[in-house]
Enzyme design. Structure first.
Site, PDB file in Angstrom:
ATOM      1  N   HIS A   2       2.317   7.780   0.567  1.00  0.00           N
ATOM      2  CA  HIS A   2       2.659   7.293   1.901  1.00  0.00           C
ATOM      3  C   HIS A   2       4.160   7.343   2.136  1.00  0.00           C
ATOM      4  O   HIS A   2       4.959   7.064   1.239  1.00  0.00           O
ATOM      5  CB  HIS A   2       2.170   5.853   2.083  1.00  0.00           C
ATOM      6  CG  HIS A   2       0.686   5.733   2.112  1.00  0.00           C
ATOM      7  ND1 HIS A   2      -0.053   5.820   3.270  1.00  0.00           N
ATOM      8  CD2 HIS A   2      -0.206   5.578   1.111  1.00  0.00           C
ATOM      9  CE1 HIS A   2      -1.341   5.708   2.972  1.00  0.00           C
ATOM     10  NE2 HIS A   2      -1.455   5.566   1.665  1.00  0.00           N
ATOM     11  N   CYS A  20      -9.433   6.160  -0.376  1.00  0.00           N
ATOM     12  CA  CYS A  20      -9.270   5.775   1.030  1.00  0.00           C
ATOM     13  C   CYS A  20      -9.590   4.295   1.153  1.00  0.00           C
ATOM     14  O   CYS A  20     -10.665   3.844   0.734  1.00  0.00           O
ATOM     15  CB  CYS A  20     -10.211   6.609   1.905  1.00  0.00           C
ATOM     16  SG  CYS A  20     -10.264   6.091   3.638  1.00  0.00           S
ATOM     17  N   CYS A  64      -5.942   2.893   8.846  1.00  0.00           N
ATOM     18  CA  CYS A  64      -5.766   3.447   7.496  1.00  0.00           C
ATOM     19  C   CYS A  64      -5.489   2.267   6.570  1.00  0.00           C
ATOM     20  O   CYS A  64      -4.438   1.623   6.686  1.00  0.00           O
ATOM     21  CB  CYS A  64      -4.611   4.441   7.469  1.00  0.00           C
ATOM     22  SG  CYS A  64      -4.241   5.090   5.818  1.00  0.00           S
ATOM     23  N   GLY A 120      -2.641   2.856   4.131  1.00  0.00           N
ATOM     24  CA  GLY A 120      -1.420   2.878   4.932  1.00  0.00           C
ATOM     25  C   GLY A 120      -0.949   1.491   5.312  1.00  0.00           C
ATOM     26  O   GLY A 120       0.255   1.203   5.308  1.00  0.00           O
ATOM     27  N   GLU A 174      -2.694  10.509   9.212  1.00  0.00           N
ATOM     28  CA  GLU A 174      -3.261  10.635   7.882  1.00  0.00           C
ATOM     29  C   GLU A 174      -3.282  12.084   7.413  1.00  0.00           C
ATOM     30  O   GLU A 174      -3.664  12.989   8.170  1.00  0.00           O
ATOM     31  CB  GLU A 174      -4.679  10.069   7.840  1.00  0.00           C
ATOM     32  CG  GLU A 174      -4.739   8.554   7.962  1.00  0.00           C
ATOM     33  CD  GLU A 174      -6.070   8.012   7.496  1.00  0.00           C
ATOM     34  OE1 GLU A 174      -6.449   8.294   6.339  1.00  0.00           O
ATOM     35  OE2 GLU A 174      -6.731   7.311   8.288  1.00  0.00           O
TER      36      GLU A 174
END
Length: 284
Positions: A170, A75, A228, A231, A219
């Site tokens: 993603h 993350c 994010c 992201g 997410e």
């Protein structure tokens, strides 16, 4: 057993951080993480991050459970928070690092290197983005092909999507106005689309200019979040690949901006804040 924790957030993407350096496995199971992430009956967070002992040539290991109990590979916002947490732990133990200071963190998505900056920001070397269908993974194209502006049918309409793996999967798509997007309706339909066998994080991107993107995100395992990090990196890669922006840009999220650079050496660098909120103790 009482467990001490500290809560951090990166642009509103919030996490429970636990010092787990004394043993190689998390002190909580996914069900416990779900309980304490509950915003009405628990501490409230998008996920729980454990600082574990090093593996191989790294300094520490990161494990994370999402609010739904699932475990992502890594993350981006979370690893910035982890870097600040490790800095606080080491400082409390009498070993404050000299800034700038980098940590090599082992994650399920590979080794990630966050670097604490003198101005309080955290710059993260996110590694080289993976673009092949087999790496995302997705069945939209053949395994050895890149997924760039491919057609995907979701919610009764066709979307052009680009697939990027930044340590986790993603799906990036471009829209005219992210503010008008029915994210809560669309997000789960992208996340669980059969074209993504391991589910997927989805970024909806509005191009403001060649160095400015605006983003909303759904997410995998956490739903709609304020930010994010992976992201934002995926968004810049997808926009640059398709000629929509430069290789360095500000990505504006609901929680605030991140600075993203896709360098000449093909590595992605993300710079943004991570802030301590409060600490406490709970009965596991």
């Amino acid at each position: 057993m009482a467990v001490e924790f500290v809560k951090y957030h990166g642009l509103g993407n919030d996490f429970i951080l636990i010092d787990n350096r004394h043993q190689p496995e998390p002190v909580w199971q996914p069900e416990q993480a779900m309980r304490w992430c509950d915003r009405n009956r628990g501490i409230g967070a998008d996920g729980v991050i454990f600082a574990l002992p090093a593996q191989r040539d790294t300094d520490y290991t990161m494990r994370i459970f999402n609010a739904d109990g699932s475990e992502p590979e890594m993350c981006g916002n979370g690893i910035r928070c982890l870097a600040r947490f490790l800095d606080a732990l080491e400082s409390a133990e009498g070993h404050p690092p000299t800034l700038p200071h980098a940590y090599r963190i082992h994650t399920l998505g590979g080794t990630i290197t966050p670097e604490l900056q003198p101005d309080g920001q955290v710059k993260v070397d996110m590694g080289v983005p993976k673009l092949l269908a087999q790496d995302i993974p997705t069945t939209l194209v053949a395994r050895e092909q890149k997924v760039i502006d491919q057609m995907l049918r979701v919610a009764g309409q066709t979307w052009e999507v680009t697939g990027v793996n930044i340590g986790n999967p993603h799906c990036v798509t471009f829209v005219e106005d992210v503010a008008e997007l029915p994210l809560v309706t669309l997000g789960p339909q992208f996340e669980y689309h059969p074209a993504f066998p391991q589910r997927v994080n989805t970024e909806f991107i509005q191009i403001i200019g060649p160095k400015h993107l605006k983003m909303r995100v759904w997410e995998r395992g956490a739903g709609a979040t304020l930010a994010c990090g992976t992201g934002a990196c995926a968004a810049l890669v997808a926009a640059a690949l398709t000629g929509r922006c430069d290789r360095t840009a500000t990505v504006e999220l609901p929680g605030g901006p991140l600075q993203i650079e896709w360098s000449a050496n093909n590595r992605i660098y993300m710079t943004g804040p991570a802030e301590r909120v409060f600490q406490g103790q709970v009965e596991a």
